[in-house]
Design an enzyme around this catalytic site. Structure first.
Site, short mmCIF file in Angstrom:
data_model
loop_
_atom_site.label_atom_id
_atom_site.label_comp_id
_atom_site.label_asym_id
_atom_site.label_seq_id
_atom_site.Cartn_x
_atom_site.Cartn_y
_atom_site.Cartn_z
N ASP A 82 40.59 42.55 34.96
CA ASP A 82 41.19 43.28 36.40
C ASP A 82 42.68 43.22 36.44
OD1 ASP A 82 40.96 44.46 38.74
OD2 ASP A 82 41.02 42.60 39.75
N GLU A 134 44.80 52.92 37.68
CA GLU A 134 44.93 53.13 39.13
C GLU A 134 46.20 54.06 39.13
OE1 GLU A 134 46.54 49.97 42.71
OE2 GLU A 134 45.16 49.06 41.11
#
Length: 280
Positions: A82, A134
């Site tokens: 992550d 993202e």
């Protein structure tokens, strides 16, 4: 062995009208509690190693821990990096046995974010694993403010990078300790109409449970990252275990009492995202 890639759990979620929990790990106790929770609920699980986790434990160790849990689990388990911030970090995760990496270029100019993300997507796909990107910066509670995702930029980002999942900024905030926020469902719909890729919500702890469930079933959001609410459950259980007997000093005895409350909190989070038939 039920080790899975991110695509292998998100594509069925996209087709089936549910979402998968990306649960943020800090240590062995949480990882084991999360895996037990997913097995009890009968749902897939994404074990996530974020920056604070990696600062405490090296990636090769985390990869081995994740893979060990996956090999003995009865549900699919993804070993996920992550917020990777560099090609080198994503490469190390790949070499350490992770089955999914998330490159976070959300602070970069659009062109650079696309270029760097596409390079890491290529790295991941050649190795047979998945990549999340993202677009639009997700801020932090009492920290940097969010910069919302532009639907047209999101469409271009998804198309030109080839990501397997796309994290977006639509009112979500990292490290929020309550569920008083809410996501911009209109903007989510605009993004979903332009980008045919599973969407991801970071900062899921700040999203009300009812909205998580609604979006899991009625939108293309297929992954919610949940960390803060589970850390709070861990902290409360640890505090109680320590203060209940001030003469105890054995960490194994103390931590043994923490896992059950964390598992219960994780089950609640996972159940809110599960297919309709699995929600009590």
């Amino acid at each position: 062995m039920t080790l899975a890639t991110l695509s292998e759990v998100l594509q069925p979620a996209l087709e089936g009208g549910y979402a998968v929990g990306g649960l943020v790990c800090l240590g062995w106790e949480e990882m084991r509690a999360y895996t037990r929770a997913a097995e009890a609920e009968g749902v897939p699980l994404i074990l996530q190693a974020g920056p604070s986790c990696r600062a405490h434990t090296p990636l090769p160790v985390l990869g081995a821990m994740f893979r060990h849990l996956a090999e003995t689990a009865s549900v699919p388990v993804v070993a996920h990096l992550d917020h990777g911030y560099s090609f080198k970090e994503c490469q190390e995760a790949l070499d350490s046995g992770f089955t999914s990496v998330m490159f976070d270029g959300s602070r970069l100019p659009l062109e650079e974010n696309i270029a760097q993300t596409a390079r890491i997507v290529d790295l991941a796909h050649k190795a047979g694993i998945s990549c999340e990107g993202e677009i639009g910066f997700v801020g932090y509670a009492e920290g940097d403010a969010s910069q919302g995702t532009d639907p047209e930029e999101a469409a271009r980002f998804a198309r030109e990078t080839g990501v397997d999942a796309m994290a977006i900024s639509v009112g979500n905030v990292h490290l929020q300790q309550n569920r008083e926020g809410g996501l911009d469902e209109g903007r989510i719909a605009e993004i979903a109409a332009r980008a045919e890729v599973p969407l991801v919500i970071h900062g899921g702890s700040g999203v009300p449970l009812a909205q998580r469930t609604r979006l899991a079933r009625r939108s293309t959001i297929c992954k919610f990252n949940i960390g803060t609410e589970l850390r709070m459950a861990f902290g409360a259980a640890l505090r109680e275990a320590v203060t209940s007997d001030l003469d105890r000093f054995d960490r194994v005895q103390i931590l043994r009492e923490v896992e059950a409350p964390v598992e219960a909190a994780a089950r609640l989070a996972l159940r809110a995202l599960a297919p309709e038939r699995e929600v009590a």
